[in-house]
Motif scaffolding. Structure first.
Motif, PDB file in Angstrom:
ATOM      1  N   VAL A   1       0.814  -1.219   0.000  1.00  9.03           N
ATOM      2  CA  VAL A   1       0.000   0.000   0.000  1.00  9.03           C
ATOM      3  C   VAL A   1       0.844   1.264   0.000  1.00  9.03           C
ATOM      4  CG1 VAL A   1      -1.661   1.334   1.366  1.00  9.03           C
ATOM      5  CG2 VAL A   1      -1.993  -1.126   1.051  1.00  9.03           C
ATOM      6  N   THR A   2       1.936   1.261   0.772  1.00  8.37           N
ATOM      7  CA  THR A   2       2.702   2.491   0.972  1.00  8.37           C
ATOM      8  C   THR A   2       4.041   2.512   0.243  1.00  8.37           C
ATOM      9  OG1 THR A   2       3.915   1.694   2.920  1.00  8.37           O
ATOM     10  CG2 THR A   2       1.708   2.628   3.290  1.00  8.37           C
ATOM     11  N   GLY A   3       4.550   1.354  -0.131  1.00 10.19           N
ATOM     12  CA  GLY A   3       5.884   1.274  -0.724  1.00 10.19           C
ATOM     13  C   GLY A   3       6.997   1.357   0.295  1.00 10.19           C
ATOM     14  N   ALA A   4       6.651   1.443   1.584  1.00  7.62           N
ATOM     15  CA  ALA A   4       7.649   1.615   2.643  1.00  7.62           C
ATOM     16  C   ALA A   4       7.885   0.320   3.402  1.00  7.62           C
ATOM     17  CB  ALA A   4       7.194   2.706   3.608  1.00  7.62           C
ATOM     18  N   GLN A   5       9.088   0.188   3.943  1.00  4.43           N
ATOM     19  CA  GLN A   5       9.458  -0.962   4.772  1.00  4.43           C
ATOM     20  C   GLN A   5      10.156  -0.453   6.027  1.00  4.43           C
ATOM     21  OE1 GLN A   5      11.793  -3.151   1.778  1.00  4.43           O
ATOM     22  NE2 GLN A   5      10.152  -4.661   1.722  1.00  4.43           N
ATOM     23  N   PRO A   6       9.372   0.019   6.998  1.00  4.49           N
ATOM     24  CA  PRO A   6       9.967   0.670   8.174  1.00  4.49           C
ATOM     25  C   PRO A   6      10.452  -0.270   9.266  1.00  4.49           C
ATOM     26  CG  PRO A   6       7.585   0.709   8.332  1.00  4.49           C
ATOM     27  CD  PRO A   6       7.904   0.093   6.996  1.00  4.49           C
ATOM     28  N   SER A   7      10.101  -1.542   9.213  1.00  2.21           N
ATOM     29  CA  SER A   7      10.285  -2.431  10.351  1.00  2.21           C
ATOM     30  C   SER A   7      11.759  -2.728  10.647  1.00  2.21           C
ATOM     31  CB  SER A   7       9.543  -3.743  10.113  1.00  2.21           C
ATOM     32  OG  SER A   7       8.164  -3.502   9.920  1.00  2.21           O
ATOM     33  N   ALA A   8      12.055  -2.930  11.926  1.00  4.83           N
ATOM     34  CA  ALA A   8      13.409  -3.284  12.354  1.00  4.83           C
ATOM     35  C   ALA A   8      13.729  -4.735  12.008  1.00  4.83           C
ATOM     36  CB  ALA A   8      13.550  -3.044  13.853  1.00  4.83           C
ATOM     37  N   ALA A   9      12.778  -5.640  12.264  1.00  3.40           N
ATOM     38  CA  ALA A   9      12.897  -7.042  11.842  1.00  3.40           C
ATOM     39  C   ALA A   9      12.214  -7.166  10.488  1.00  3.40           C
ATOM     40  CB  ALA A   9      12.237  -7.953  12.867  1.00  3.40           C
ATOM     41  N   ARG A  10      12.740  -8.017   9.612  1.00  2.00           N
ATOM     42  CA  ARG A  10      12.204  -8.091   8.256  1.00  2.00           C
ATOM     43  C   ARG A  10      11.607  -9.466   7.959  1.00  2.00           C
ATOM     44  NH1 ARG A  10      13.822  -3.972   4.741  1.00  2.00           N
ATOM     45  NH2 ARG A  10      13.898  -2.075   6.002  1.00  2.00           N
ATOM     46  N   GLY A  11      10.444  -9.447   7.318  1.00  6.93           N
ATOM     47  CA  GLY A  11       9.763 -10.656   6.902  1.00  6.93           C
ATOM     48  C   GLY A  11       8.370 -10.319   6.442  1.00  6.93           C
ATOM     49  N   ASP A  12       7.953 -10.835   5.296  1.00  6.03           N
ATOM     50  CA  ASP A  12       6.658 -10.459   4.719  1.00  6.03           C
ATOM     51  C   ASP A  12       5.497 -10.711   5.661  1.00  6.03           C
ATOM     52  OD1 ASP A  12       7.818  -9.560   2.423  1.00  6.03           O
ATOM     53  OD2 ASP A  12       7.226 -11.259   1.165  1.00  6.03           O
TER      54      ASP A  12
ATOM     55  N   VAL B   1       6.104   1.840  13.295  1.00  5.70           N
ATOM     56  CA  VAL B   1       5.178   2.740  12.609  1.00  5.70           C
ATOM     57  C   VAL B   1       4.467   3.603  13.654  1.00  5.70           C
ATOM     58  CG1 VAL B   1       4.766   1.429  10.497  1.00  5.70           C
ATOM     59  CG2 VAL B   1       3.482   0.846  12.561  1.00  5.70           C
ATOM     60  N   SER B   2       4.301   4.860  13.345  1.00  8.37           N
ATOM     61  CA  SER B   2       3.626   5.788  14.241  1.00  8.37           C
ATOM     62  C   SER B   2       2.108   5.690  14.076  1.00  8.37           C
ATOM     63  CB  SER B   2       4.080   7.229  13.951  1.00  8.37           C
ATOM     64  OG  SER B   2       3.576   7.653  12.685  1.00  8.37           O
ATOM     65  N   TRP B   3       1.407   6.344  14.974  1.00  8.78           N
ATOM     66  CA  TRP B   3      -0.052   6.442  14.836  1.00  8.78           C
ATOM     67  C   TRP B   3      -0.398   7.133  13.530  1.00  8.78           C
ATOM     68  CZ3 TRP B   3      -3.582  10.517  14.605  1.00  8.78           C
ATOM     69  CH2 TRP B   3      -4.914  10.199  14.888  1.00  8.78           C
TER      70      TRP B   3
ATOM     71  N   ILE C   1      -2.720   5.849  10.384  1.00  5.83           N
ATOM     72  CA  ILE C   1      -3.841   6.621   9.838  1.00  5.83           C
ATOM     73  C   ILE C   1      -3.701   6.759   8.318  1.00  5.83           C
ATOM     74  CG2 ILE C   1      -4.829   8.952   9.738  1.00  5.83           C
ATOM     75  CD1 ILE C   1      -5.757   7.447  12.186  1.00  5.83           C
ATOM     76  N   ARG C   2      -2.503   7.118   7.869  1.00  3.96           N
ATOM     77  CA  ARG C   2      -2.276   7.312   6.429  1.00  3.96           C
ATOM     78  C   ARG C   2      -2.395   5.992   5.671  1.00  3.96           C
ATOM     79  NH1 ARG C   2       1.922  10.747   8.725  1.00  3.96           N
ATOM     80  NH2 ARG C   2       1.245  12.937   8.574  1.00  3.96           N
ATOM     81  N   TYR C   3      -1.950   4.905   6.270  1.00  2.00           N
ATOM     82  CA  TYR C   3      -2.114   3.593   5.641  1.00  2.00           C
ATOM     83  C   TYR C   3      -3.593   3.276   5.451  1.00  2.00           C
ATOM     84  CZ  TYR C   3      -2.416  -1.489   5.228  1.00  2.00           C
ATOM     85  OH  TYR C   3      -2.731  -2.759   4.812  1.00  2.00           O
ATOM     86  N   CYS C   4      -4.390   3.525   6.477  1.00  2.22           N
ATOM     87  CA  CYS C   4      -5.829   3.237   6.379  1.00  2.22           C
ATOM     88  C   CYS C   4      -6.448   3.982   5.200  1.00  2.22           C
ATOM     89  CB  CYS C   4      -6.525   3.622   7.675  1.00  2.22           C
ATOM     90  SG  CYS C   4      -6.186   2.526   9.074  1.00  2.22           S
ATOM     91  N   ASN C   5      -6.156   5.264   5.071  1.00  7.64           N
ATOM     92  CA  ASN C   5      -6.710   6.039   3.962  1.00  7.64           C
ATOM     93  C   ASN C   5      -6.198   5.543   2.618  1.00  7.64           C
ATOM     94  OD1 ASN C   5      -8.311   7.668   5.528  1.00  7.64           O
ATOM     95  ND2 ASN C   5      -7.226   9.564   5.073  1.00  7.64           N
TER      96      ASN C   5
END
Length: 217
Positions: free
Chosen positions: A42-53, A60-62, A66-70
């Motif tokens: 949805v966002t094209g971003a991968q913010p997580s510290a640990a990685r795995g689909d 991720v912040s609140w 919110i932006r992901y939901c929209n």
């Protein structure tokens, strides 16, 4: 998305020693926390510290949630639940008549977590949650523990879930509610009633979110 019937839940806060009942309308909530694959799609971003689909997205912040939901709502042709003020990034409004994705309220979250139970948890902790004593110091793929009676996984443990609500505006300003406990938490934090708070810009590697949608009116 799991349909949740209307009902009532009693929330409580240990800090203020307060209890209050909330009527909950029918709604839908995701069986799993949003995964890293879903978030990236949805966002094209991968913010997580640990990685795995199939790991829950974290760090991720609140506001990210919110932006992901929209964005997901728009991607799927649904009406976004949130109105963001482009001139004031601190302002957000919730259109509760929208059919798009949103964060659960904390009453919806606890009601869904309990799934008709009244104790501190919906099952034995080691069977339902990843927490400090069994997580080996990292998050795990969603759905790896036993679900509650309504088919919801990882409501306790793995990652905390952001909720829509302001925690206590008079004392903590814009801080938002977190629920559920995470992979680094002791057992006492992984209970259905536990409330935590943080600033809506806060990110850390044990905080994620799951989505909800309002039911038909």
């Amino acid at each position: 998305m799991i349909p949740i019937p209307a009902g009532r839940v009693t929330l409580s806060d240990r800090r203020t020693q307060r209890r209050w009942p909330v009527e909950v309308e029918a709604y839908h909530i995701a069986a799993f926390a949003v995964t890293q694959a879903e978030y990236a799609l949805v966002t094209g971003a991968q913010p997580s510290a640990a990685r795995g689909d199939r790991l829950p997205v974290e760090s991720v912040s609140w506001w990210d949630a919110i932006r992901y939901c929209n964005a997901r709502s728009q991607r799927e042709g649904l009406r976004p639940a949130y109105h963001l003020d482009p001139e004031n990034g601190e302002d957000v409004g919730w259109d509760d008549s929208a059919d798009g994705y949103r964060l659960p309220t904390e009453a919806e979250w606890e009601y869904a977590c309990r799934a008709g139970t009244t104790g501190p948890r919906y099952g034995p902790l080691d069977e339902i949650a990843w927490y400090r004593d069994n997580s080996d110091g990292h998050p795990h793929e969603v759905g790896g523990r036993r679900p509650n009676a309504w088919g919801l996984y990882d409501m306790l443990g793995n990652v905390w879930d952001w909720c829509w609500d302001v925690y206590d505006a008079e004392v903590y300003g814009s801080y938002r509610v977190l629920r559920g406990g995470g992979w680094f938490d002791e057992h006492w934090s992984c209970r259905a009633s536990v409330r935590r708070r943080s600033h809506p810009t806060f990110t850390v590697d044990d905080v994620g979110f799951r989505v909800a949608r309002s039911g038909p009116r």
